[in-house]
Design a protein around this motif. Structure first.
Motif, PDB file in Angstrom:
ATOM      1  N   ALA A  48       6.568   2.233  -8.613  1.00  0.00           N
ATOM      2  CA  ALA A  48       5.214   2.633  -8.986  1.00  0.00           C
ATOM      3  C   ALA A  48       5.113   2.889 -10.484  1.00  0.00           C
ATOM      4  O   ALA A  48       4.123   2.505 -11.128  1.00  0.00           O
ATOM      5  CB  ALA A  48       4.823   3.890  -8.205  1.00  0.00           C
ATOM      6  N   SER A  59      -3.281   2.666  -9.127  1.00  0.00           N
ATOM      7  CA  SER A  59      -2.903   2.883  -7.729  1.00  0.00           C
ATOM      8  C   SER A  59      -3.979   3.622  -6.949  1.00  0.00           C
ATOM      9  O   SER A  59      -4.778   4.379  -7.504  1.00  0.00           O
ATOM     10  CB  SER A  59      -1.591   3.652  -7.650  1.00  0.00           C
ATOM     11  N   ARG A  65       0.269   2.386  -0.206  1.00  0.00           N
ATOM     12  CA  ARG A  65       0.087   2.642  -1.636  1.00  0.00           C
ATOM     13  C   ARG A  65      -0.292   1.308  -2.280  1.00  0.00           C
ATOM     14  O   ARG A  65       0.537   0.411  -2.374  1.00  0.00           O
ATOM     15  CB  ARG A  65       1.382   3.187  -2.234  1.00  0.00           C
ATOM     16  N   PHE A 115      -1.591  -1.018  -5.361  1.00  0.00           N
ATOM     17  CA  PHE A 115      -1.697  -1.172  -6.809  1.00  0.00           C
ATOM     18  C   PHE A 115      -2.547  -2.408  -7.090  1.00  0.00           C
ATOM     19  O   PHE A 115      -2.317  -3.472  -6.514  1.00  0.00           O
ATOM     20  CB  PHE A 115      -0.309  -1.347  -7.437  1.00  0.00           C
TER      21      PHE A 115
END
Length: 228
Positions: free
Chosen positions: A138, A149, A160, A162
């Motif tokens: 990340a 994100s 998660r 992005f």
């Protein structure tokens, strides 16, 4: 470039490699990948594979000082490809191969009218290592690749996501965890399919359920160990 639906007779040519080491317990990558997967590479235990390869004649040859310059030159020619993988998942292939336990799988999944989706799956039985891996990825995606994100959910599983704008063909990357299986993919749509296959909900067909995949698997099977 427009991607056309691949004829299924060519799947055996596109299924890359199934390394014939023992299969891990629980659902494997082929059980979680959709039937639109066109390239598949799976190693049941990357650390064990590395140790075994060192014992082979090729592995011993590569350790020879006279052969090493040639090996390093060949490795260098793959640098652009390896850098693309690192850019898309937030970690290098070398780092992935250092993970000490479980299955490591790479796949390309066909997505209509879009660039094929990359999927990386890793089995890790150490939650601290999982957290470090995902946080590291990340950080790289946010600080070096310009992604922002957000959190989403699919059937109770946290995703998660992005995303970024621009002309780069990779506009989104998704991280998720299914028990001890870490998944990183370049498509939210495929991430949701993987969750559905893991939970066995819906009518999505898994890669392992395809007859053509079973045919390829049978040819990859050794006499002493089951195929991965």
């Amino acid at each position: 470039m427009k991607w056309l639906s691949p004829p299924w007779w060519c799947v055996p040519l596109l299924l890359s490699t199934v390394v014939p080491w023992a299969r891990a317990e629980g659902p494997g990558a082929a059980d979680c990948l959709p039937d639109s997967t066109v390239v598949y590479l799976s190693i049941a235990d990357s650390a064990d594979l590395a140790a075994r390869l060192k014992q082979t004649s090729i592995g011993q040859m590569l350790q020879d000082e006279q052969v090493r310059p040639l090996y390093e030159h060949m490795h260098g020619s793959l640098t652009p490809i390896l850098e693309q993988i690192q850019k898309q998942v937030g970690m290098s292939v070398d780092d992935m191969l250092k993970i000490p336990n479980g299955e490591l799988s790479l796949a390309l999944v066909y997505v209509p009218a879009l660039t094929p989706c990359l999927v990386v799956m890793m089995d890790i039985d150490d939650q601290k290592m999982i957290d470090q891996l995902l946080d590291r990825g990340a950080a790289v995606l946010s600080s070096e690749a310009g992604f922002t994100s957000a959190q989403e959910e699919a059937e109770g599983v946290s995703l998660r996501v992005f995303s970024r704008t621009g002309n780069d063909p990779i506009s989104e990357i998704v991280q998720l965890q299914l028990e001890e299986k870490v998944v990183i993919t370049t498509s939210l749509r495929v991430a949701r399919q993987i969750v559905g296959l893991w939970k066995e909900t819906g009518d999505q067909t898994a890669l392992r359920q395809l007859d053509v995949f079973q045919d390829v698997l049978a040819h990859c099977q050794s006499s002493s160990t089951p195929a991965a």
